[in-house]
Write an enzyme that holds these catalytic residues in place. Sequence first.
Site, PDB file in Angstrom:
ATOM      1  N   LYS A  31       0.456   4.067  -2.890  1.00 29.55           N
ATOM      2  CA  LYS A  31       0.997   5.564  -2.740  1.00 29.55           C
ATOM      3  C   LYS A  31       1.750   6.092  -2.980  1.00 29.55           C
ATOM      4  O   LYS A  31       1.892   7.832  -3.409  1.00 29.55           O
ATOM      5  CB  LYS A  31       0.176   5.277  -1.028  1.00 29.55           C
ATOM      6  CG  LYS A  31      -1.400   5.429  -1.247  1.00 29.55           C
ATOM      7  CD  LYS A  31      -2.279   4.970  -2.720  1.00 29.55           C
ATOM      8  CE  LYS A  31      -3.941   5.126  -2.292  1.00 29.55           C
ATOM      9  NZ  LYS A  31      -4.494   5.215  -3.286  1.00 29.55           N
ATOM     10  N   TYR A  49       0.512  -1.491  -0.549  1.00 31.13           N
ATOM     11  CA  TYR A  49       0.149   0.026   0.100  1.00 31.13           C
ATOM     12  C   TYR A  49       0.604   1.670  -0.186  1.00 31.13           C
ATOM     13  O   TYR A  49       0.940   2.014  -0.988  1.00 31.13           O
ATOM     14  CB  TYR A  49      -0.796   0.150   1.026  1.00 31.13           C
ATOM     15  CG  TYR A  49      -2.058   0.781   1.264  1.00 31.13           C
ATOM     16  CD1 TYR A  49      -2.827   1.280   0.398  1.00 31.13           C
ATOM     17  CD2 TYR A  49      -1.686   2.061   2.251  1.00 31.13           C
ATOM     18  CE1 TYR A  49      -3.864   2.092   0.185  1.00 31.13           C
ATOM     19  CE2 TYR A  49      -3.004   3.246   1.823  1.00 31.13           C
ATOM     20  CZ  TYR A  49      -3.347   3.109   1.285  1.00 31.13           C
ATOM     21  OH  TYR A  49      -4.902   4.446   1.194  1.00 31.13           O
TER      22      TYR A  49
END
Length: 298
Positions: free
Chosen positions: A157, A153
């Site tokens: 991002k 993640y």
Amino acid sequence: MQDSPLEDRTVVVTGAARGVGAALARELARRGARLALIGHELGALESLAASLPTPALAVGADVTDGDALERAAVLVRSRLGPPSVVVANAGIAQGGPFALTDMASWRRVIDVNITGSALTASAFLPDLVRTSGYHLQIASLASIAAAPLMSAYCASKAGVEAFAHALRAEVAHQGVAVGIAYLNWTDTDMIRDADRHAVLRELRARMPPPVRSVLPPELVATRLARAVERRRTAVYVPAPLRLVQATRAALPAVIMRRSRRALPRLEAAGQLTPTGLLGAGGLADDVEARRRDLPDGG
């Protein structure tokens, strides 16, 4: 809402079936926008579209499928007109130690969050050039501060943040604005599922008070809608995240020191285990991935 620059404009939102995407769609419709809702949970998107006060179109498409997004763009243009705004919101997450992570799941997070965002931009960029429009990339606190146990993640991002910066520099001379939304913990299915896992719950609990609070998606959507109206280069929700941005160079060392103290205890308690894809959105993506893997596509 009166006098919004979004009135009678077409806005595309990916990942709109629930959470921030659904709340943002409702807020943008309240401001008079026509909504194109894109994702692979067509039933949920159709229900949302039917509930909106302005014209809305639900389009079933996986954001990692470039051909499907190109077809979606053609449909949106024909039904609602060329989009003036595109919000690349679709995203999934998983947690747990990298050494124990299923790499197919890890790669899927990267594919949805980074490749999906790029393919979304690619499909609709001709429309944004035509309308001198605005592309909003949904990023995260994870874009600024990489946390342990969230490697896919955080990598994704950070990647979408870099992508948005690069895209902004490429299209500014064409009248297209590109913004980045840095979001923190929001009360979505993903975060509620993360809180079921002790290690991720503790990760949030150890953050400073301004950035460990969980915000309602409606509040986040209001802030994002204002950023869209004003074509903001960056929006931070909550606002104190801007301070984290200012100190990001020092964060890796701080996070490493805290991890060295916390992770051995969690490991001894048997709490360092993979979470799999988080939330109802993660479950839906997993179901979609299994369908795609069938010999006849489902």
